[in-house]
Enzyme design. Structure first.
Site, PDB file in Angstrom:
ATOM      1  N   SER A   1     -34.737  26.411 -52.447  1.00  0.00           N
ATOM      2  CA  SER A   1     -34.804  25.034 -52.927  1.00  0.00           C
ATOM      3  C   SER A   1     -36.225  24.596 -53.247  1.00  0.00           C
ATOM      4  O   SER A   1     -37.177  25.027 -52.611  1.00  0.00           O
ATOM      5  CB  SER A   1     -34.238  24.084 -51.864  1.00  0.00           C
ATOM      6  OG  SER A   1     -32.867  24.263 -51.704  1.00  0.00           O
TER       7      SER A   1
ATOM      8  N   GLU B   1     -14.162   6.405 -69.883  1.00  0.00           N
ATOM      9  CA  GLU B   1     -14.528   6.138 -68.493  1.00  0.00           C
ATOM     10  C   GLU B   1     -16.036   5.898 -68.394  1.00  0.00           C
ATOM     11  O   GLU B   1     -16.806   6.375 -69.229  1.00  0.00           O
ATOM     12  CB  GLU B   1     -14.140   7.330 -67.621  1.00  0.00           C
ATOM     13  CG  GLU B   1     -12.635   7.509 -67.497  1.00  0.00           C
ATOM     14  CD  GLU B   1     -12.033   6.535 -66.490  1.00  0.00           C
ATOM     15  OE1 GLU B   1     -11.696   5.417 -66.913  1.00  0.00           O
ATOM     16  OE2 GLU B   1     -11.928   6.877 -65.313  1.00  0.00           O
TER      17      GLU B   1
ATOM     18  N   LYS C   1     -27.443  17.570 -41.598  1.00  0.00           N
ATOM     19  CA  LYS C   1     -27.901  16.505 -42.492  1.00  0.00           C
ATOM     20  C   LYS C   1     -26.913  16.318 -43.648  1.00  0.00           C
ATOM     21  O   LYS C   1     -26.641  15.192 -44.076  1.00  0.00           O
ATOM     22  CB  LYS C   1     -29.285  16.844 -43.039  1.00  0.00           C
ATOM     23  CG  LYS C   1     -29.951  15.677 -43.712  1.00  0.00           C
ATOM     24  CD  LYS C   1     -31.424  15.962 -43.953  1.00  0.00           C
ATOM     25  CE  LYS C   1     -32.081  14.763 -44.616  1.00  0.00           C
ATOM     26  NZ  LYS C   1     -33.472  15.042 -44.977  1.00  0.00           N
ATOM     27  N   ASP C   2     -26.351  17.425 -44.137  1.00  0.00           N
ATOM     28  CA  ASP C   2     -25.342  17.323 -45.184  1.00  0.00           C
ATOM     29  C   ASP C   2     -24.101  16.597 -44.674  1.00  0.00           C
ATOM     30  O   ASP C   2     -23.463  15.841 -45.410  1.00  0.00           O
ATOM     31  CB  ASP C   2     -24.955  18.719 -45.696  1.00  0.00           C
ATOM     32  CG  ASP C   2     -25.958  19.254 -46.728  1.00  0.00           C
ATOM     33  OD1 ASP C   2     -25.904  20.455 -47.032  1.00  0.00           O
ATOM     34  OD2 ASP C   2     -26.782  18.462 -47.215  1.00  0.00           O
TER      35      ASP C   2
ATOM     36  N   HIS D   1     -30.411  30.649 -54.529  1.00  0.00           N
ATOM     37  CA  HIS D   1     -30.810  31.414 -53.348  1.00  0.00           C
ATOM     38  C   HIS D   1     -31.867  32.463 -53.649  1.00  0.00           C
ATOM     39  O   HIS D   1     -32.404  33.074 -52.730  1.00  0.00           O
ATOM     40  CB  HIS D   1     -29.572  32.035 -52.683  1.00  0.00           C
ATOM     41  CG  HIS D   1     -28.843  31.046 -51.825  1.00  0.00           C
ATOM     42  ND1 HIS D   1     -28.274  31.387 -50.615  1.00  0.00           N
ATOM     43  CD2 HIS D   1     -28.617  29.726 -51.974  1.00  0.00           C
ATOM     44  CE1 HIS D   1     -27.718  30.308 -50.071  1.00  0.00           C
ATOM     45  NE2 HIS D   1     -27.917  29.295 -50.881  1.00  0.00           N
TER      46      HIS D   1
END
Lengths: 410, 250, 183
Positions: free
Chosen positions: A216, A284, A240-241, A212
């Site tokens: 971004s 894994e 959108k998320d 922040h």
């Protein structure tokens, strides 16, 4: 800027603890580049995966017994008797895979668009720290069911510490709490497996704080110049998320309900037998590439150093990459070489799944060599010698001028 | 294009990562519980339980199954109680500190043939008959493997060196198994009159063991379909909202 | 303020359609969240094995007249008293209205020769004495709680002492003459 909430109650709270203003500033009118594509969804998906793991994990821990005589049986108790126990266990087990899948894509997004470059170096480092914590958490979590692979993977990986010169054996015994992996090891792994996710939450908070500060990155890799280049986080990116979350949940549900053990080795459904080593010890899927790097080097200590080094080298990435341009969109050579790294990671994963014999030995070594070559040699050289394409003036300029693909949001 | 390559690479990796198959290829049998809409065939499960009870339980325990679970395969509570009562269960200590035996109850687990692994080995030439509760998820090939194994006993081929006391099996990794062929025609008299061929008994017990490994399979698939359809609707709605909100930004 | 917030829709209809979509999505999301949270909460409810042990059948055949036995049900002691005539008569000869927790003997023991109560004192949870030979039975011949001196009569009703209520009755039903299913 100060935020005045709507009603007297919220105003009373806001004056004493400005939480509504905080949420408004960080999540509502927070300026986000308007051209982010769907590759930017994966950070929020990682956060959600973390929440899912913690929620299911805390509830599962109410029924689990971290005792070597009881652990395997307690998992069966969960699967058979606890209401929805089978569902919670399958969500937690496959949630770990979803978490890594989402985080790996998030990292490759950063690699492609130069999100690790200045001024986001610390943001990148915090992300790598989260990855390391995730790997420790997942490793210890896998030991808890106390199946054959739980026990033997724990044995193999903790034995790596004996490679440390002089103090290796003492450290390994300290880790084990004994002379081999055993009940003390299981108990402390359970304690730490419960603890580390909350440490991850803390580091995620700092990661978001760092984010922040300079906000971004975006697919063009150029800084936002003003309000024309950004949109408020709510409602544009919240919605959108959510759309990305919908797809994530669909894939997650398909796995949990219709192929819940597809990503697990069947032999882990055998209780641990300290006197019988299974023929193929495999971690894994999300660890396979690192496992391949470990086995590529015939020297024990160097193999361990290469394995840890493969992540530690990423801390140096902001300086290894010498290009002044962030986004691969404008880097014609790097744009293609990037995919070589992706393919390399896939090859390393494939090699890690197979026994270290025959063709896999050579391929594993070549792929390991390429990995380090890519980061230590190719990235600096490409940065120096590449001629980047001209950058647009601003994020909105290409959209206003042409309305075409060059910088548009997808 | 490159993304397709990546997707393809990952699609190949996932099955390999889960562990390469060992031993001879196991023929796929196909079971009623397979597939998105699969359900257990309860009559087969009941027959399979008969096979387990009368043949396998002599050597193999089924530790995670309790008498009360038998109502899930279609037996009535009274039938399950009767089966439980046939078993003598150790309980105690009483007020004098002594252990005592009593008839089994619904809340008891199925009886074990041997008190501990050492006793099991002593009775079986050093070999340990594994617990069968999870066998179909602990072996590559699952129920197909169990079926193939039970029907795969045969004469060893020319020149094959069979160890002392071992039996040749086509599907057991290494081909030598300590267990002698457990099934022969009419080894069990089915209460529902089905002819008890070796294939029939093998198929029934394989399905029974599929159930013991995952008794909640039907719940999982039923809830799975509902959840998936619900999420399809929800994801669709989220997408519609996204497009609506973003229409103004373009 | 950053960027441009979405502008208000042009027409009322557009706005209604948009609002309906958001409303519908929100409603579906809430339902989904509730459905997702339910397994987390329900997993804390008693599991199948605990529920299986939630009822106990007791064979009363070996309990002689005048004998009292204790069985365990859901982790609690249950007093079963095969009451002789004298005890039943004593319990019935009481002025119910004068009791702290009024209840008739018929209500307490529908089959008068069998009194079945939860053996936990209703004061603060101790287990009253009276089940074994030689135990004090209190001033009314029933049970006596040594912790704070509550006296229960032959119908396990509170007569003296700090306990507010009679010993509680568990849910039970007779199956035939000699078997009782508790719970």
């Amino acid at each position: 800027m100060s935020y005045t909430p709507g009603n007297p109650v919220t105003r009373w709270i806001e004056y004493r603890l400005p939480i509504f203003g905080f949420v408004h500033h960080q999540l509502v009118d927070y300026p986000t580049p308007r051209n982010l594509n769907y590759w930017w969804n994966f950070g929020s998906l990682a956060g959600i995966a973390l929440v899912i793991q913690i929620a299911t994990g805390v509830v599962l821990a109410m029924h689990y017994s971290a005792d070597s005589n009881l652990a395997f049986d307690s998992i069966q108790q969960i699967m058979r008797n606890v209401n929805y126990g089978w569902l919670l266990r399958y969500i937690h087990l496959n949630g770990s895979s979803m978490f890594f899948a989402v985080v790996y894509i998030h990292i490759f997004r950063g690699l492609y668009y130069g999100s690790y470059k200045t001024p986001r170096e610390l943001l990148w480092w915090l992300g790598l720290i989260i990855l390391l914590l995730m790997m420790a958490t997942a490793f210890m979590g896998y030991v808890l069911p106390w199946g054959q692979l739980s026990y033997w993977a724990a044995t193999v990986i903790t034995n790596l510490f004996t490679a440390i010169p002089l103090v290796g054996d003492a450290i390994t015994q300290w880790l084990w709490g004994g002379f081999v992996v055993g009940d003390p090891t299981l108990k402390r792994f359970f304690s730490l497996h419960y603890l580390l996710p909350f440490v991850i939450v803390g580091v995620v908070f700092v990661h978001l704080w760092a984010l922040h500060v300079h906000k971004s990155n975006n697919p063009l890799g150029i800084d936002t110049k003003g309000p024309k280049d950004t949109l408020p986080f709510h409602p544009y990116y919240t919605v959108k998320d959510l759309a990305g979350l919908g797809v994530f949940l669909l894939i997650f549900a398909a796995i949990v309900f219709f192929a819940p053990e597809a990503l697990v080795a069947t032999i882990n459904n055998e209780p641990a037998n300290p006197l019988l080593t299974p023929p193929h010890i495999v971690p894994e899927w999300y660890f396979l590439a690192f496992y391949a790097i470990l086995r590529a080097i015939p020297n024990k200590l160097l193999g361990v150093m290469a394995m840890f080094g493969s992540i530690l080298i990423l801390f140096a990435l902001p300086w290894l990459d010498t290009s002044p341009v962030r986004s691969a969109k404008f880097r014609p050579i790097y744009k293609q070489v990037f995919w070589l790294l992706v393919i390399d990671a896939a090859v390393l994963t494939w090699v890690g799944a197979n026994p270290p014999m025959g063709k896999f030995v050579l391929i594993g070594r070549l792929a390991t060599a390429y990995y380090f070559l890519h980061l230590v040699v190719l990235m600096p050289l490409i940065g120096w010698f590449e001629r980047p394409r001209p950058l647009p003036e601003s994020i909105t300029t290409p959209v206003l001028k042409e309305g075409a693909a060059a910088g548009g949001a997808s | 294009m490159k993304r397709l390559m990546l997707a393809a690479a990952l699609a190949i990796l996932v099955p390999t990562a889960a562990g390469a198959a060992e031993g001879p290829a196991i023929p796929a049998h196909g079971w009623p519980s397979d597939g998105l809409f699969g359900r257990f065939d309860k009559t087969a499960l009941q027959r399979g339980f008969q096979v387990y009870e009368q043949v396998c339980s002599a050597c193999h325990s089924l530790k995670y199954i309790y008498f009360r679970n038998l109502t899930e395969i279609g037996l009535s509570t009274d039938q399950a109680k009767a089966i439980a009562a046939e078993d003598e269960v150790e309980d105690g200590p009483d007020d004098q500190g002594e252990m005592f035996t009593r008839p089994g109850k619904l809340s008891d687990p199925l009886p074990r043939p041997f008190p501990n692994p050492q006793a099991a080995r002593a009775a079986n030439n050093g070999a340990l008959p594994p617990d069968l509760s999870l066998i179909t998820v602990a072996r590559e090939g699952g129920a197909d493997y169990v079926y193939a194994l039970l029907t795969g006993f045969e004469e060893p081929p020319e020149g094959f060196a069979l160890g002392d006391g071992m039996n040749y099996n086509r599907y057991f990794p290494g081909h030598q198994i300590a267990m002698p062929p457990p099934l022969f025609p009419d080894a069990v008299t089915y209460t529902d009159g089905t002819p008890a061929t070796v294939e029939q008994m093998a198929a029934d017990v394989a399905q029974f063991l599929n159930w013991t490994a995952e008794p909640r399979l039907e719940d999982r698939k039923r809830i799975g379909i509902k959840t998936f359809l619900f999420l399809l609707v929800l994801a669709g709605l989220f997408f519609a909202c996204k497009r609506k909100v973003w229409a103004k930004a373009h | 303020m950053a960027g441009t917030a979405p502008t208000v829709g042009h027409g009322g209809e557009d706005e209604t359609r948009r609002d309906f979509l958001y409303l519908a999505t929100g409603a579906v999301a809430v339902v989904g969240t509730a459905a997702a949270v339910w397994p987390l909460i329900d997993s804390m409810n008693p599991s199948a094995d605990v529920l299986a042990a939630s009822s106990t059948e007791v064979d009363l055949e070996p309990v002689a007249l005048g004998q009292r036995i204790t069985v365990v049900w859901r982790g609690k002691p249950i007093f079963i008293d095969h009451r002789p005539e004298a005890e039943i008569a004593k319990a019935r000869a009481v002025d119910v209205a004068s009791l702290r927790d009024p209840a008739t003997d018929e209500q307490r023991a529908p089959r008068p020769e069998w009194l079945i109560v939860i053996g936990i004192c209703t004061h603060l949870g101790c287990i009253p004495l009276g089940q074994k030979e030689g135990d004090p039975r209190g001033d009314w011949g029933g049970w006596f709680c040594p912790c704070h001196g509550s006296h229960y009569d032959t119908a396990a009703r509170i007569r003296k002492g700090p306990a507010p209520k009679n010993l509680y009755l568990p849910p039970y039903a007779f199956k035939g003459k000699t078997v009782v299913k508790i719970g």
